[in-house]
Design a protein around this motif. Structure first.
Motif, mmCIF file in Angstrom:
data_model
loop_
_atom_site.group_PDB
_atom_site.id
_atom_site.type_symbol
_atom_site.label_atom_id
_atom_site.label_comp_id
_atom_site.label_asym_id
_atom_site.label_seq_id
_atom_site.Cartn_x
_atom_site.Cartn_y
_atom_site.Cartn_z
ATOM 1 N N GLU A 109 10.796 48.934 -63.201
ATOM 2 C CA GLU A 109 10.473 50.358 -63.170
ATOM 3 C C GLU A 109 9.693 50.762 -64.429
ATOM 4 O OE1 GLU A 109 12.949 54.589 -62.696
ATOM 5 O OE2 GLU A 109 14.008 52.697 -63.061
ATOM 6 N N ASN A 155 7.393 58.893 -60.665
ATOM 7 C CA ASN A 155 7.868 57.562 -61.035
ATOM 8 C C ASN A 155 7.590 56.681 -59.825
ATOM 9 O OD1 ASN A 155 9.451 55.266 -61.479
ATOM 10 N ND2 ASN A 155 11.055 56.403 -62.531
ATOM 11 N N LYS A 206 9.779 57.417 -56.465
ATOM 12 C CA LYS A 206 11.236 57.415 -56.557
ATOM 13 C C LYS A 206 11.805 58.722 -56.008
ATOM 14 C CE LYS A 206 14.853 56.439 -59.998
ATOM 15 N NZ LYS A 206 15.071 56.102 -61.430
ATOM 16 N N ILE A 214 13.594 52.413 -55.924
ATOM 17 C CA ILE A 214 13.465 52.346 -57.377
ATOM 18 C C ILE A 214 14.804 52.722 -57.993
ATOM 19 C CG2 ILE A 214 12.331 53.259 -59.440
ATOM 20 C CD1 ILE A 214 9.830 53.744 -57.822
ATOM 21 N N CYS A 215 15.415 51.773 -58.660
ATOM 22 C CA CYS A 215 16.609 51.954 -59.486
ATOM 23 C C CYS A 215 17.693 52.794 -58.799
ATOM 24 C CB CYS A 215 16.206 52.537 -60.840
ATOM 25 S SG CYS A 215 17.449 52.339 -62.147
ATOM 26 N N ASP A 270 17.733 54.899 -56.544
ATOM 27 C CA ASP A 270 17.666 54.933 -55.077
ATOM 28 C C ASP A 270 18.664 53.963 -54.450
ATOM 29 O OD1 ASP A 270 15.515 56.783 -54.949
ATOM 30 O OD2 ASP A 270 14.021 55.172 -54.976
ATOM 31 N N THR A 300 13.364 46.327 -55.550
ATOM 32 C CA THR A 300 13.815 47.469 -56.341
ATOM 33 C C THR A 300 13.409 47.325 -57.802
ATOM 34 O OG1 THR A 300 15.772 47.482 -54.892
ATOM 35 C CG2 THR A 300 15.824 48.929 -56.805
ATOM 36 N N THR A 349 13.471 48.469 -61.471
ATOM 37 C CA THR A 349 14.664 49.093 -62.043
ATOM 38 C C THR A 349 14.544 49.231 -63.555
ATOM 39 O OG1 THR A 349 16.039 48.205 -60.272
ATOM 40 C CG2 THR A 349 17.163 48.772 -62.294
#
Length: 264
Positions: free
Chosen positions: A46, A97, A114, A146-147, A149, A169, A171
């Motif tokens: 991320e 993001n 995100k 993403i993270c 999520d 993912t 992150t």
């Protein structure tokens, strides 16, 4: 005929805002290494291109992102693999993001924003996304999270119901939340009987320390590859037949459909 296997690579590492957007040689080396390892798809953490945690981030700070993504596309085209790159960017005058998907020719084929923003800084900085993004890679259907999520089972269940084989993912998981990396990617894979990959950052940004612990999980919840806390490339071969095997005795998706029918 659909391919049965996909070679997936995750990069776990640190890149900060002071690395800049003009010089991408560090990223080019990682992409070349993944290509040499036979990867079909490489996933970065991320906010990797821009740095993740940037207090006071403004649109002007991200003015060079689109040009950097264009240059990155040329690097990817030389390597000939697909790439998912985490980055902050300006989209329709809002900060988002994002995870940008590049095909093997270096073309941007999609951007995921995100949806579940974590904590006060993210909520004050970014506009949340509203839509899923799915793409094809080597015959596999791939979804994105993403993270934070990933911490919502409903979002990943929707990916499984949309017939994705793999959710990747990017992150930026930080201390003291390491238990999330240890528990949830495997749980999301197991409860949906799909592959789940979790590409985390390492190192520090300001007061935040990232925990690493990236992993690639199979549809039975088993770990196909797992990292420690240092920079590392994870590579695993995913076999679609493992999804069929996991669902032979009991398919959570089919049984959930029956539960819904019987509950009226």
């Amino acid at each position: 005929m659909l391919r049965k296997t996909l070679t997936l690579a995750l990069w776990q590492g640190a890149r900060h805002a002071d690395a800049g957007l003009d010089e991408l040689s560090d990223i080019a080396v990682i992409i070349a290494d993944a290509a040499k390892a036979g990867a079909d798809l490489l996933v970065f953490p991320e906010g990797y291109l821009t740095g993740y945690y940037r207090p006071g981030l403004r649109a002007a700070d991200l003015a060079g992102v689109d040009a950097a993504l264009d240059r990155l596309g040329r690097v990817i085209a030389d390597a000939g693999i697909m790439v998912v790159m985490g980055t902050h960017r300006v989209w329709e005058r809002a900060l988002v993001n994002a995870a940008i998907v590049f095909d093997t020719r270096g073309r941007q084929v999609g951007a995921y924003h995100k949806r579940a923003l974590f904590g006060a800084w993210e909520r004050a900085t970014f506009e949340p996304g509203t839509l899923p993004l799915r793409f094809d890679c080597g015959g596999f259907r791939v979804g994105l999270a993403i993270c934070y999520d990933l911490e919502f089972p409903e979002l990943i269940r929707a990916e499984a119901e949309a017939r994705t084989d793999l959710v990747v993912t990017p992150t930026a998981l930080m201390a003291p939340h390491g238990r999330i990396a240890e528990l949830l990617p495997a749980a999301r894979a197991l409860e949906n009987q799909i592959f789940v990959a979790y590409a985390n950052r390492t190192g520090r940004e300001h007061e935040r320390a990232f925990v690493g612990k990236s992993c690639i999980c199979g549809p039975d919840g088993g770990m196909l590859a797992v990292a420690g806390e240092a920079p590392e490339m994870l590579v695993a071969q995913l076999d679609r037949r493992a999804i069929r095997t996991a669902r032979e005795e009991a398919s959570y998706l089919e049984d959930l459909g029956r539960l819904r029918e019987n509950s009226g």
